[in-house]
Design a protein around this motif. Structure first.
Motif, PDB file in Angstrom:
ATOM      1  N   MET A   1      37.072-118.372   6.039  1.00  0.00           N
ATOM      2  CA  MET A   1      38.097-117.336   6.191  1.00  0.00           C
ATOM      3  C   MET A   1      38.559-117.221   7.643  1.00  0.00           C
ATOM      4  N   GLY A   2      37.719-117.624   8.573  1.00  0.00           N
ATOM      5  CA  GLY A   2      38.128-117.604   9.970  1.00  0.00           C
ATOM      6  C   GLY A   2      38.957-118.808  10.377  1.00  0.00           C
ATOM      7  N   MET A   3      38.733-119.943   9.710  1.00  0.00           N
ATOM      8  CA  MET A   3      39.410-121.159  10.155  1.00  0.00           C
ATOM      9  C   MET A   3      40.666-121.498   9.379  1.00  0.00           C
ATOM     10  N   ILE A   4      40.739-121.168   8.088  1.00  0.00           N
ATOM     11  CA  ILE A   4      41.900-121.566   7.287  1.00  0.00           C
ATOM     12  C   ILE A   4      43.213-121.031   7.860  1.00  0.00           C
ATOM     13  N   PRO A   5      43.298-119.750   8.179  1.00  0.00           N
ATOM     14  CA  PRO A   5      44.577-119.274   8.729  1.00  0.00           C
ATOM     15  C   PRO A   5      44.992-120.033   9.991  1.00  0.00           C
ATOM     16  N   ALA A   6      44.043-120.271  10.887  1.00  0.00           N
ATOM     17  CA  ALA A   6      44.380-120.981  12.131  1.00  0.00           C
ATOM     18  C   ALA A   6      44.841-122.406  11.850  1.00  0.00           C
TER      19      ALA A   6
END
Length: 148
Positions: free
Chosen positions: A116-121
């Motif tokens: 959840m921390g990396m997908i948006p970025a």
């Protein structure tokens, strides 16, 4: 939130379709809509209960794959010069997303938090770089003035 068939703008030439250059504005609008839907799906994933996370993640990956297929059709249709680099970025993103899936299906909660921390970025980096370059190429192909 996978794009519905009635919203996808056809790239294939037919007697009913205007030339590609005339369809460029609709293709750009479709790409913008698909980006919004993917980001909304990522946001929705953040509130999915842990027991449903793996299934929701699988649906998100399928949605991303569909969007990538549509982009690749656009790139093919215009003879996009950077198609290899763009496809490589798609492949790298999908490889990572698929590699994580078995762990998420096993209920790895810490990994779900990392995802959840990396997908948006990852997606924003792709959209802001690769997809903006594709949008510019589409505009140039269609003679459409810069509007965004």
């Amino acid at each position: 939130m996978v794009p519905s068939a009635d919203r996808v703008v056809s790239l294939a030439p037919s007697g009913d379709n205007p030339p590609l250059a005339q369809r460029i504005p609709a293709l750009l609008a479709e790409m913008d809509a698909e980006h919004r839907e993917v980001l909304e799906s990522v946001a929705a994933l953040a509130v999915v209960p842990p027991t449903q996370f793996a299934a929701a993640y699988g649906a998100l990956v399928a949605q991303i794959e569909q969007g990538f297929r549509e982009e690749e059709k656009m790139m093919d249709a215009i003879g996009y010069s950077e198609i290899r680099a763009h496809r490589r970025d798609h492949a790298e993103l999908l490889a990572l997303l698929h590699r994580l899936r078995p762990y998420l299906e096993d209920g790895n909660a810490p990994l779900a938090d990392i995802v959840m921390g990396m997908i948006p970025a990852m997606l924003v980096r792709h959209m802001a770089g690769m997809d903006q370059a594709l949008a510019l190429a589409l505009r140039m192909q269609g003679g459409v003035a810069e509007r965004h």
